[in-house]
Design a protein around this motif. Structure first.
Motif, short mmCIF file in Angstrom:
data_model
loop_
_atom_site.label_atom_id
_atom_site.label_comp_id
_atom_site.label_asym_id
_atom_site.label_seq_id
_atom_site.Cartn_x
_atom_site.Cartn_y
_atom_site.Cartn_z
N PRO A 35 25.53 40.42 27.28
CA PRO A 35 25.83 39.56 25.89
C PRO A 35 26.71 39.43 25.23
O PRO A 35 26.56 38.38 24.86
N PHE A 36 27.61 40.33 24.73
CA PHE A 36 28.70 40.55 24.04
C PHE A 36 29.29 39.82 24.34
O PHE A 36 29.82 38.78 23.24
N VAL A 37 29.37 39.56 25.21
CA VAL A 37 30.81 39.25 25.68
C VAL A 37 30.75 37.11 25.81
O VAL A 37 31.06 36.32 25.73
N VAL A 38 29.67 37.10 26.20
CA VAL A 38 28.83 35.80 26.38
C VAL A 38 28.84 35.25 24.60
O VAL A 38 29.16 33.85 24.84
N GLU A 39 28.67 36.21 23.86
CA GLU A 39 27.71 35.37 22.59
C GLU A 39 29.35 35.27 22.21
O GLU A 39 29.84 34.39 21.48
N ASP A 40 30.59 35.69 22.53
CA ASP A 40 31.74 35.82 22.06
C ASP A 40 32.46 34.57 22.58
O ASP A 40 32.91 33.73 21.94
N ARG A 41 32.67 34.54 23.99
CA ARG A 41 32.34 32.82 25.08
C ARG A 41 32.31 32.00 23.29
O ARG A 41 32.70 31.08 24.53
N TYR A 42 30.86 31.97 23.89
CA TYR A 42 30.09 31.05 22.74
C TYR A 42 30.60 30.70 21.35
O TYR A 42 31.19 29.25 21.09
N LYS A 43 31.24 31.74 20.92
CA LYS A 43 32.09 31.40 19.50
C LYS A 43 33.32 30.68 19.69
O LYS A 43 33.42 30.26 19.28
N ILE A 44 34.19 31.19 20.80
CA ILE A 44 35.00 30.40 21.47
C ILE A 44 35.14 29.33 21.70
O ILE A 44 35.98 28.20 21.17
N ILE A 45 34.64 28.23 22.55
CA ILE A 45 34.49 27.18 22.98
C ILE A 45 33.70 26.50 21.67
O ILE A 45 34.13 25.39 21.54
N THR A 46 33.02 27.31 21.00
CA THR A 46 32.13 26.41 20.11
C THR A 46 33.63 26.32 19.03
O THR A 46 33.63 25.14 17.83
N SER A 47 33.66 27.14 18.05
CA SER A 47 35.40 27.33 17.55
C SER A 47 36.31 26.22 17.77
O SER A 47 36.90 25.31 17.13
N LEU A 48 36.06 26.58 19.16
CA LEU A 48 37.48 25.26 19.62
C LEU A 48 36.76 23.52 19.75
O LEU A 48 38.41 22.86 19.23
N GLU A 72 43.37 28.34 11.93
CA GLU A 72 44.53 29.47 12.04
C GLU A 72 42.57 30.21 12.08
O GLU A 72 43.20 31.18 12.48
N GLU A 73 42.33 29.67 11.05
CA GLU A 73 40.47 30.57 10.98
C GLU A 73 40.30 30.80 12.45
O GLU A 73 39.49 32.11 12.64
N VAL A 74 40.83 29.85 13.31
CA VAL A 74 39.68 30.32 14.94
C VAL A 74 41.02 31.27 15.51
O VAL A 74 40.30 31.70 16.10
#
Lengths: 211, 320
Positions: free
Chosen positions: A72-85, A195-197
């Protein structure tokens, strides 16, 4: 016939492609604006890209959490990546909407710097998207891309104040001063968000152990 | 034997199995590395508690305290030791603290031995020998996990280049860890059950299958009701990935197994907690605050369970 379920990677790829197309269109329209050739109807294209990206983001998140895998932690990070983009395309859409109602031609005295500013805007978003793509396979290269984004943001910061200085000194109409400075700030916000992302991506790279 | 006595033995057996289950931290690294959610863990632990109890719990353990007490080991003494051990286990589980069941048991034995037989009521040499390993257990856990993390991380980081490769490697570790932890839970349930049903089966009070089902259910409900707190507490001592959880858990389990074969009384709970601390040191990551509470409970386990045993003894002989 039932549509074949797409993979996470396919959706992600399309999402990135749409953002890239969106930023390229925005860059083109800003160039047209600088050259006094802007067709404001074309700005609707950006809004459509943003809407499409939202749908793709939803599809991606649904797939991400449907796939019951054991990390799930990779899932969480992927979730954050897409929402940040997604926040990038949201901010680009804001620029497009603002430009649509901006009532003036761009002041001639800022055109040259504005062109450079526009280039940095394109490069920052492109580098960030590339970073999000290669973080999947190459942390080192992704880190380098993230550093490039930081460099673009720094240059954009200098340019922003150069433009503002000219605007505040040279333009006499207060409304035009206010609205133009607001436009510059909105474009800068996109670069700043990039830059933040990218900082978040760098944090991820540092967090995960790698060679 | 009258019905009230049978019910008393049954009650004690359930309480013991409940207490042991309540302090079972076997799945904590699975929780900490987010391989499974607490709900999934509880389902698995219930299954393995029942299976382990039923298939491995038939070897009824020897009389409690046989090697340590120089006084006659009566039913009342055995019951006192078991009840006070269970009470201390439940107490520490309420505060989410993993303790060594052996320490609590030996504390109870010391209490009852001193109370009934004075200074000569106990085999002090044996107790001293055991105490030596109590101190050594966490040190071994700490050092071993520190070293094993360094080795494993060196091996795996060479293979990680991006998110995908990280995910692939962690997936492999998570499956290996899950299989090993399930096997551990299975065998641990069998071992715990044999301790809990001893007082029932040894006296032919009820059918062994029924006793196993009752004990298995006691273990499972202990894990569900209180064990989840201990699992969560231990699992979050430091940030864990499947690979880091593996490097803390597996060498510790192997050492524990070797220790059991050689007759060395190492404490699994102490080793695991210390190995997670060692892991955080090796990774230079943050540790959870409040570790002092765990150490404090470890230190007071022996005197507290001794005192409990003394307090429980009279009510027990009143019933018997």
């Amino acid at each position: 016939m039932k549509e074949k379920k797409r993979s996470l990677e396919e959706v992600n790829k399309e999402f990135r492609k749409r953002i890239l197309k969106g930023v390229e269109l925005m860059h083109q329209l800003l160039s047209d604006f600088i050259n006094n050739r802007l067709d404001k109807n074309k700005l609707d294209g950006i809004i459509l890209f943003e809407k499409k990206c939202d749908r793709l983001e939803e599809e991606y998140i649904e797939l991400l959490y449907k796939k019951k895998r054991a990390l799930p932690f990779v899932v969480e990070d992927r979730y954050k990546i897409i929402t940040s983009l997604d926040t990038i395309i949201d901010k680009i859409e804001l620029v497009a909407r603002y430009l649509k109602v901006y009532p003036f031609e761009p002041p001639d005295i800022i055109k040259n710097i504005f062109k450079k500013f526009n280039e940095l805007f394109l490069r920052a978003v492109k580098s960030l998207i590339k970073c999000s793509e290669i973080i999947e396979n190459d942390f080192e290269e992704a880190y380098a891309q993230a550093q490039d984004v930081e460099e673009y943001r720094r240059n954009a910061y200098d340019l922003k104040f150069e433009i503002l200085e000219i605007v505040f000194k040279e333009i006499k109409e207060p409304v035009k001063v206010y609205l133009t400075s607001k436009l510059i700030s909105l474009i800068y916000n996109v670069i700043s968000r990039c830059e933040e992302v990218s900082d978040y991506f760098r944090g991820l790279i540092v967090k995960y152990p790698h060679k | 034997m009258n019905l009230s006595l049978i019910l008393l033995f049954l009650f004690v057996s359930i309480i013991i199995s409940f207490a042991i289950g309540a302090n079972d931290e076997t799945f904590s690294t699975i929780y900490g590395s987010k391989i499974l959610s607490i709900k999934q863990i509880l389902i698995l632990t219930t299954i393995f508690a029942l299976l382990g109890t039923f298939f491995l719990g038939r070897n009824v353990s020897e009389t409690v305290g046989k090697e340590l007490l120089y006084i006659e080991n009566s039913d009342s003494i055995v019951l006192t030791i078991l009840i006070s051990t269970a009470a201390w286990l439940i107490f520490s589980s309420i505060f989410s603290i993993p303790i060594s069941t052996t320490h609590a048991t030996i504390g109870s034995i010391i209490g009852i031995g001193l109370f009934l037989g004075g200074i000569n009521g106990l085999n002090w040499l044996k107790i001293l020998e055991m105490s030596f390993w109590w101190i050594l257990s966490p040190i071994i856990g700490y050092v071993i996990s520190y070293i094993s993390y360094k080795i494993i991380s060196k091996l795996i980081t060479q293979k990680i280049s991006g998110l995908k490769s990280f995910e692939r490697i962690q997936n492999i570790f998570s499956y290996i860890l899950l299989v090993i932890i399930c096997l551990t839970a299975f065998s641990r349930a069998g071992n715990d059950a044999s301790n809990a049903i001893g007082i029932l089966v040894g006296r032919d009070l009820i059918n062994i299958n029924l006793a196993l089902i009752i004990t298995g259910s006691g273990l499972a409900s202990g894990i569900i009701v209180l064990g989840r707190r201990v699992i969560k507490n231990v699992g979050t001592i430091t940030e864990l990935y499947p690979s880091t959880a593996f490097s803390a858990e597996i060498p510790t389990s192997i050492l524990l197994f070797v220790g059991t074969l050689l007759g060395i009384p190492l404490s699994g709970s102490h080793m695991l907690v210390a190995s997670l601390v060692g892991l955080s040191k090796a990774r230079k990551t943050r540790r959870k605050k409040g570790l002092w509470k765990i150490i404090l409970i470890w230190i007071i386990t022996v005197p507290a369970s001794s005192l409990l045993a003394i307090l429980i003894y009279y009510p027990v002989i009143y019933f018997l």
